[in-house]
Scaffold this motif. Structure first.
Motif, PDB file in Angstrom:
ATOM      1  N   SER A  36     -34.911  49.076 -10.140  1.00  0.00           N
ATOM      2  CA  SER A  36     -35.014  48.149 -11.261  1.00  0.00           C
ATOM      3  C   SER A  36     -35.950  48.660 -12.341  1.00  0.00           C
ATOM      4  N   THR A  37     -35.753  48.135 -13.518  1.00  0.00           N
ATOM      5  CA  THR A  37     -36.645  48.361 -14.640  1.00  0.00           C
ATOM      6  C   THR A  37     -37.263  47.014 -14.983  1.00  0.00           C
ATOM      7  N   THR A  61     -42.098  36.750 -12.011  1.00  0.00           N
ATOM      8  CA  THR A  61     -43.477  36.319 -12.243  1.00  0.00           C
ATOM      9  C   THR A  61     -44.409  37.328 -11.590  1.00  0.00           C
ATOM     10  N   ALA A  62     -45.689  37.117 -11.722  1.00  0.00           N
ATOM     11  CA  ALA A  62     -46.668  38.001 -11.086  1.00  0.00           C
ATOM     12  C   ALA A  62     -46.551  37.947  -9.562  1.00  0.00           C
ATOM     13  N   GLN A  63     -45.945  36.889  -9.023  1.00  0.00           N
ATOM     14  CA  GLN A  63     -45.794  36.748  -7.580  1.00  0.00           C
ATOM     15  C   GLN A  63     -44.475  37.337  -7.052  1.00  0.00           C
ATOM     16  N   THR A  64     -43.589  37.768  -7.926  1.00  0.00           N
ATOM     17  CA  THR A  64     -42.308  38.313  -7.503  1.00  0.00           C
ATOM     18  C   THR A  64     -42.523  39.641  -6.778  1.00  0.00           C
ATOM     19  N   ARG A  65     -41.917  39.764  -5.593  1.00  0.00           N
ATOM     20  CA  ARG A  65     -42.022  41.020  -4.844  1.00  0.00           C
ATOM     21  C   ARG A  65     -41.267  42.130  -5.563  1.00  0.00           C
ATOM     22  N   VAL A  66     -41.800  43.316  -5.507  1.00  0.00           N
ATOM     23  CA  VAL A  66     -41.178  44.476  -6.115  1.00  0.00           C
ATOM     24  C   VAL A  66     -41.132  45.568  -5.054  1.00  0.00           C
ATOM     25  N   ASP A  67     -40.158  45.454  -4.172  1.00  0.00           N
ATOM     26  CA  ASP A  67     -39.966  46.460  -3.131  1.00  0.00           C
ATOM     27  C   ASP A  67     -38.533  46.365  -2.620  1.00  0.00           C
ATOM     28  N   TRP A  68     -38.176  47.188  -1.651  1.00  0.00           N
ATOM     29  CA  TRP A  68     -36.800  47.231  -1.158  1.00  0.00           C
ATOM     30  C   TRP A  68     -36.382  45.925  -0.484  1.00  0.00           C
ATOM     31  N   ALA A  70     -37.331  42.782  -1.468  1.00  0.00           N
ATOM     32  CA  ALA A  70     -37.570  41.645  -2.354  1.00  0.00           C
ATOM     33  C   ALA A  70     -36.394  40.669  -2.416  1.00  0.00           C
ATOM     34  N   ASP A  71     -35.189  41.139  -2.209  1.00  0.00           N
ATOM     35  CA  ASP A  71     -34.028  40.264  -2.330  1.00  0.00           C
ATOM     36  C   ASP A  71     -33.570  39.690  -0.991  1.00  0.00           C
ATOM     37  N   ARG A  72     -34.386  39.823   0.041  1.00  0.00           N
ATOM     38  CA  ARG A  72     -34.040  39.272   1.355  1.00  0.00           C
ATOM     39  C   ARG A  72     -34.833  38.005   1.597  1.00  0.00           C
ATOM     40  N   PRO A  73     -34.233  37.040   2.317  1.00  0.00           N
ATOM     41  CA  PRO A  73     -34.969  35.803   2.613  1.00  0.00           C
ATOM     42  C   PRO A  73     -36.195  36.099   3.480  1.00  0.00           C
ATOM     43  N   ALA A  74     -37.225  35.291   3.292  1.00  0.00           N
ATOM     44  CA  ALA A  74     -38.474  35.468   4.060  1.00  0.00           C
ATOM     45  C   ALA A  74     -38.281  35.087   5.508  1.00  0.00           C
TER      46      ALA A  74
END
Length: 74
Positions: A36-37, A61-68, A70-74
């Motif tokens: 992503s950019t 947001t500042a809390q958004t995960r930025v890793d591989w 990030a798009d998976r449910p917790a």
């Protein structure tokens, strides 16, 4: 949105990781390890990007995960 600009040849084939104008009113970053950019900008600019029919854009947001994961449910 307007077209793209060529990258300075000194940067190399991968392009810059961070770039911004002289007034630092926005910043663009593309992490070479991710897909992503990210754009840090004013709310008005973000709204224009999010409304663009050509771009795939999501608000973060500042809390958004930025890793591989990030798009998976917790």
């Amino acid at each position: 949105m307007s077209g793209a600009w060529p990258v300075d040849p000194q940067v190399g084939d991968d392009g810059p990781e961070f770039w911004w104008p002289d007034d630092h009113s926005w910043v663009v970053t593309t992490d070479y390890d991710l897909l992503s950019t990210y754009i840090g900008c004013s709310v008005t600019t973000a709204e224009r990007i999010l409304r663009d029919d050509v771009l795939e854009a999501l608000p973060v947001t500042a809390q958004t995960r930025v890793d591989w994961y990030a798009d998976r449910p917790a």
